[in-house]
Design a protein around this motif. Structure first.
Motif, mmCIF file in Angstrom:
data_model
loop_
_atom_site.group_PDB
_atom_site.id
_atom_site.type_symbol
_atom_site.label_atom_id
_atom_site.label_comp_id
_atom_site.label_asym_id
_atom_site.label_seq_id
_atom_site.Cartn_x
_atom_site.Cartn_y
_atom_site.Cartn_z
ATOM 1 N N THR A 111 4.297 6.165 -8.376
ATOM 2 C CA THR A 111 4.795 6.604 -9.355
ATOM 3 C C THR A 111 5.988 6.405 -9.848
ATOM 4 O OG1 THR A 111 3.398 8.577 -9.620
ATOM 5 C CG2 THR A 111 5.073 8.693 -10.287
ATOM 6 N N ARG A 112 6.970 6.519 -8.750
ATOM 7 C CA ARG A 112 7.941 5.776 -8.515
ATOM 8 C C ARG A 112 8.676 4.968 -8.954
ATOM 9 N NH1 ARG A 112 11.742 4.270 -4.480
ATOM 10 N NH2 ARG A 112 10.760 4.833 -2.865
ATOM 11 N N LEU A 113 7.734 3.977 -7.989
ATOM 12 C CA LEU A 113 8.263 2.832 -8.341
ATOM 13 C C LEU A 113 7.599 1.940 -9.524
ATOM 14 C CD1 LEU A 113 5.693 1.484 -5.097
ATOM 15 C CD2 LEU A 113 8.325 0.879 -5.611
ATOM 16 N N VAL A 154 1.213 -0.955 0.447
ATOM 17 C CA VAL A 154 0.092 -0.211 -0.385
ATOM 18 C C VAL A 154 1.214 1.073 -0.104
ATOM 19 C CG1 VAL A 154 -1.779 1.344 1.201
ATOM 20 C CG2 VAL A 154 -1.673 -1.228 1.211
ATOM 21 N N VAL A 155 1.028 2.059 -0.953
ATOM 22 C CA VAL A 155 1.534 3.308 -1.235
ATOM 23 C C VAL A 155 1.072 4.463 -1.733
ATOM 24 C CG1 VAL A 155 3.325 1.863 -1.697
ATOM 25 C CG2 VAL A 155 1.922 2.550 -3.551
ATOM 26 N N THR A 156 1.291 5.540 -1.075
ATOM 27 C CA THR A 156 1.055 6.620 -1.773
ATOM 28 C C THR A 156 1.008 7.682 -3.415
ATOM 29 O OG1 THR A 156 2.728 7.987 -0.438
ATOM 30 C CG2 THR A 156 0.793 8.463 0.404
ATOM 31 N N PRO A 157 -0.085 8.172 -3.574
ATOM 32 C CA PRO A 157 0.651 8.278 -5.046
ATOM 33 C C PRO A 157 2.134 8.833 -5.727
ATOM 34 C CG PRO A 157 -1.424 9.456 -4.505
ATOM 35 C CD PRO A 157 -0.781 9.292 -3.072
ATOM 36 N N GLY A 158 2.394 9.510 -4.695
ATOM 37 C CA GLY A 158 4.033 9.591 -5.395
ATOM 38 C C GLY A 158 4.650 8.774 -5.391
ATOM 39 N N ILE A 164 5.636 -5.720 -10.754
ATOM 40 C CA ILE A 164 4.578 -5.253 -10.186
ATOM 41 C C ILE A 164 2.970 -5.850 -11.300
ATOM 42 C CG2 ILE A 164 2.696 -3.729 -10.370
ATOM 43 C CD1 ILE A 164 5.014 -1.775 -9.216
ATOM 44 N N GLY A 165 2.159 -6.786 -10.501
ATOM 45 C CA GLY A 165 1.314 -7.244 -11.668
ATOM 46 C C GLY A 165 0.187 -6.371 -12.121
ATOM 47 N N ALA A 166 0.246 -5.862 -10.775
ATOM 48 C CA ALA A 166 -1.025 -4.997 -10.797
ATOM 49 C C ALA A 166 -1.057 -3.701 -9.872
ATOM 50 C CB ALA A 166 -2.388 -6.258 -10.093
ATOM 51 N N VAL A 167 -2.040 -2.740 -9.914
ATOM 52 C CA VAL A 167 -2.202 -1.425 -9.709
ATOM 53 C C VAL A 167 -3.657 -1.164 -9.044
ATOM 54 C CG1 VAL A 167 -1.818 0.752 -9.577
ATOM 55 C CG2 VAL A 167 -0.101 -0.883 -10.687
#
Length: 222
Positions: free
Chosen positions: A141-143, A134-138, A175-178
């Motif tokens: 984007t980096r990931l 679980v991450v924030t939008p910023g 990463i397989g899904a967002v």
């Protein structure tokens, strides 16, 4: 391609059984559409509409983790929350639910725990074991920029800008899904993330031949 699923608030008279693999979610409104969500994601992207408290933030990621469909095997699901507090809270809640389901004490971000989170200046994530992050939008984007660069999509045929690899990766799995949770809450960072995912989607046919044949899924949840 994107499919749509929607839930409605449940009532005491709702006795529809859930075919979810996890009975822990059977009392949540999201249980009504979990099978449809999994089926839709087999074909492509998903738009999920559900009222607050329906369980979409925690139940869908854990259901995907349990089902482990072919397109997500050995890959990670990145869940994007618009606020820092919601990010850590969602990860803690999923860790608690997963501990209960597995009958073992999992420690968020520690070895053996498949759930992690990352915000600017704070991250709890097992590099080897994280599958739901679980991450924030910023951070998302980096990931994604790192992911696209790692897959060789930062060449002259890509719509994504090149990325300089300066940080250690947060987790080992590709990463397989967002999942964009609360996708209706717009901000400059969220709009940038939308643009990045749209550019990726347009370039997918070019890079598909180099991939495993299972392109990245996107879930819009609101």
């Amino acid at each position: 391609m994107a499919a749509r699923a929607a839930t409605s608030p449940s009532s005491p008279d709702d006795e529809t059984p859930s075919s979810s693999s996890s009975s822990a979610f059977s009392d949540l409104p999201i249980a009504q559409v979990l099978p449809q969500c999994l089926a839709a994601l087999e074909r492509g992207h998903l738009v999920l509409e559900a009222p607050p408290g329906a369980g979409k933030t925690t139940a869908l990621p854990l259901e995907l983790l349990a089902a482990d469909p072919p397109w997500l095997q050995r890959k990670a699901l990145v869940v994007v929350e618009p606020r820092r507090l919601a990010t850590s809270a969602a990860a803690r809640r999923m860790t608690s639910l997963l501990s209960h389901l597995r009958g073992e004490k999992l420690r968020l971000g520690k070895r053996g725990c498949p759930v992690g989170y990352a915000v600017r200046g704070d991250a709890r994530c097992s590099f080897a074991d994280a599958r739901v992050v679980v991450v924030t939008p910023g951070v998302a984007t980096r990931l994604l920029l790192e992911e696209f660069g790692r897959n060789g999509d930062d060449d002259e045929t890509s719509s994504s800008p090149p990325v300089r690899r300066r940080r250690r990766r947060l987790f080992a799995s590709p990463i397989g899904a967002v999942m964009l949770d609360e996708a209706h809450e717009r901000s400059a960072e969220v709009d940038m993330l939308f643009a990045l995912l749209a550019a990726r989607s347009k370039s997918e046919p070019k890079s598909k031949a180099r991939s495993s044949g299972n392109p990245m899924r996107v879930i819009f949840a609101s």
